[in-house]
Design a protein around this motif. Structure first.
Motif, PDB file in Angstrom:
ATOM      1  N   ASP A   1       0.858  -1.175   0.000  1.00  0.00           N
ATOM      2  CA  ASP A   1       0.000   0.000   0.000  1.00  0.00           C
ATOM      3  C   ASP A   1       0.898   1.229   0.000  1.00  0.00           C
ATOM      4  N   LYS A   2       0.315   2.400   0.220  1.00  0.00           N
ATOM      5  CA  LYS A   2       1.081   3.644   0.143  1.00  0.00           C
ATOM      6  C   LYS A   2       2.201   3.718   1.179  1.00  0.00           C
ATOM      7  N   ARG A   3       2.138   2.909   2.225  1.00  0.00           N
ATOM      8  CA  ARG A   3       3.165   2.914   3.270  1.00  0.00           C
ATOM      9  C   ARG A   3       4.374   2.070   2.911  1.00  0.00           C
ATOM     10  N   GLY A   4       4.194   1.138   1.981  1.00  0.00           N
ATOM     11  CA  GLY A   4       5.263   0.206   1.632  1.00  0.00           C
ATOM     12  C   GLY A   4       4.685  -1.177   1.416  1.00  0.00           C
ATOM     13  N   TYR A   5       5.304  -2.183   2.018  1.00  0.00           N
ATOM     14  CA  TYR A   5       4.804  -3.550   1.844  1.00  0.00           C
ATOM     15  C   TYR A   5       5.014  -4.361   3.117  1.00  0.00           C
ATOM     16  N   PHE A   6       4.317  -5.495   3.180  1.00  0.00           N
ATOM     17  CA  PHE A   6       4.488  -6.491   4.236  1.00  0.00           C
ATOM     18  C   PHE A   6       4.523  -7.847   3.563  1.00  0.00           C
ATOM     19  N   VAL A   7       5.448  -8.688   3.982  1.00  0.00           N
ATOM     20  CA  VAL A   7       5.524 -10.054   3.465  1.00  0.00           C
ATOM     21  C   VAL A   7       5.946 -10.982   4.604  1.00  0.00           C
ATOM     22  N   GLU A   8       5.283 -12.122   4.699  1.00  0.00           N
ATOM     23  CA  GLU A   8       5.714 -13.151   5.640  1.00  0.00           C
ATOM     24  C   GLU A   8       6.714 -14.024   4.886  1.00  0.00           C
ATOM     25  N   ASN A   9       7.994 -13.897   5.226  1.00  0.00           N
ATOM     26  CA  ASN A   9       9.036 -14.639   4.523  1.00  0.00           C
ATOM     27  C   ASN A   9       9.045 -16.115   4.861  1.00  0.00           C
ATOM     28  N   TYR A  10       8.647 -16.436   6.079  1.00  0.00           N
ATOM     29  CA  TYR A  10       8.718 -17.837   6.476  1.00  0.00           C
ATOM     30  C   TYR A  10       7.751 -18.107   7.617  1.00  0.00           C
ATOM     31  N   ASN A  11       7.018 -19.193   7.483  1.00  0.00           N
ATOM     32  CA  ASN A  11       6.145 -19.723   8.518  1.00  0.00           C
ATOM     33  C   ASN A  11       6.303 -21.236   8.426  1.00  0.00           C
ATOM     34  N   GLN A  12       6.860 -21.855   9.442  1.00  0.00           N
ATOM     35  CA  GLN A  12       7.211 -23.272   9.353  1.00  0.00           C
ATOM     36  C   GLN A  12       6.014 -24.153   9.006  1.00  0.00           C
ATOM     37  N   LYS A  13       4.878 -23.917   9.633  1.00  0.00           N
ATOM     38  CA  LYS A  13       3.703 -24.751   9.367  1.00  0.00           C
ATOM     39  C   LYS A  13       3.242 -24.600   7.920  1.00  0.00           C
ATOM     40  N   THR A  14       3.127 -23.371   7.440  1.00  0.00           N
ATOM     41  CA  THR A  14       2.697 -23.109   6.068  1.00  0.00           C
ATOM     42  C   THR A  14       3.711 -23.665   5.065  1.00  0.00           C
ATOM     43  N   PHE A  15       4.994 -23.434   5.329  1.00  0.00           N
ATOM     44  CA  PHE A  15       6.072 -23.904   4.457  1.00  0.00           C
ATOM     45  C   PHE A  15       6.052 -25.425   4.326  1.00  0.00           C
TER      46      PHE A  15
END
Length: 181
Positions: A21-35
């Motif tokens: 969004d206008k503020r920048g970005y957010f990303v979850e680089n790693y989540n063991q369960k999801t990965f």
């Protein structure tokens, strides 16, 4: 997260979901369960490493032997690299084959490199920061590698070889035919 298996079985390209969004970005680089669920694996990373390099630095092709073999989840925090994974699993249908993928701060793409693979990268932009998780601890006596310009591997590093910056150690690595696997 979008997960795609490469032509090398067990080696995956991972595209995380990026919220901007206008503020920048957010990303979850790693989540063991999801990965682990997405890859169908049970990986427990125990060590995080980071390197900062200038354009033209070539690191690799590295791996660890035996019980100290490592799987890696690699990504670029800043800048860009051409990342290379080479299948070194004896008996594999793709033994000696490699993939290359550009990882960058812009695409946020990650690569999962399983145990039994050689790994390396060349830096495409100045002040590139490369980060990787390992599922086994580093063990100096078990480190091994293959020379970056092995004719049998025929890797296109995308930059002119006159621009390469290599460590003394990486300049004397054996060819695939002569390497310990």
């Amino acid at each position: 997260m979008i997960v795609k298996e490469t032509k090398l079985k067990g080696c995956f390209i991972i595209e995380p979901q990026v919220f901007s969004d206008k503020r920048g970005y957010f990303v979850e680089n790693y989540n063991q369960k999801t990965f682990n669920k997405a890859l169908g694996l049970d990986i427990n990373f125990v060590q995080d490493n980071e390197s900062k390099s200038s354009k033209g630095v070539l690191r690799g092709l590295h791996y660890q032997l035996g019980e100290y073999a490592q799987a890696k989840l690699v990504r670029v925090v800043k800048g860009a690299v051409l990342d290379i994974a080479v299948d070194l699993r004896e008996g594999s249908k793709t033994f000696g084959e490699h993939i290359s993928i550009e990882l960058s701060e812009n695409n946020k793409t990650q690569l999962f490199v399983p145990r039994g693979f050689g790994h390396g990268f060349i830096v495409l932009e100045d002040e590139t920061i490369f980060s990787y998780k390992c599922d086994n601890y580093y063990h100096k006596a078990s480190e091994a590698g293959i020379i970056y310009n092995d004719k049998d591997l025929n890797i296109n590093w995308q930059l002119p070889s006159s621009d390469f910056i290599l460590s003394e150690k990486d300049l004397i690595l054996p060819t695939l035919k002569d390497a310990k696997l």
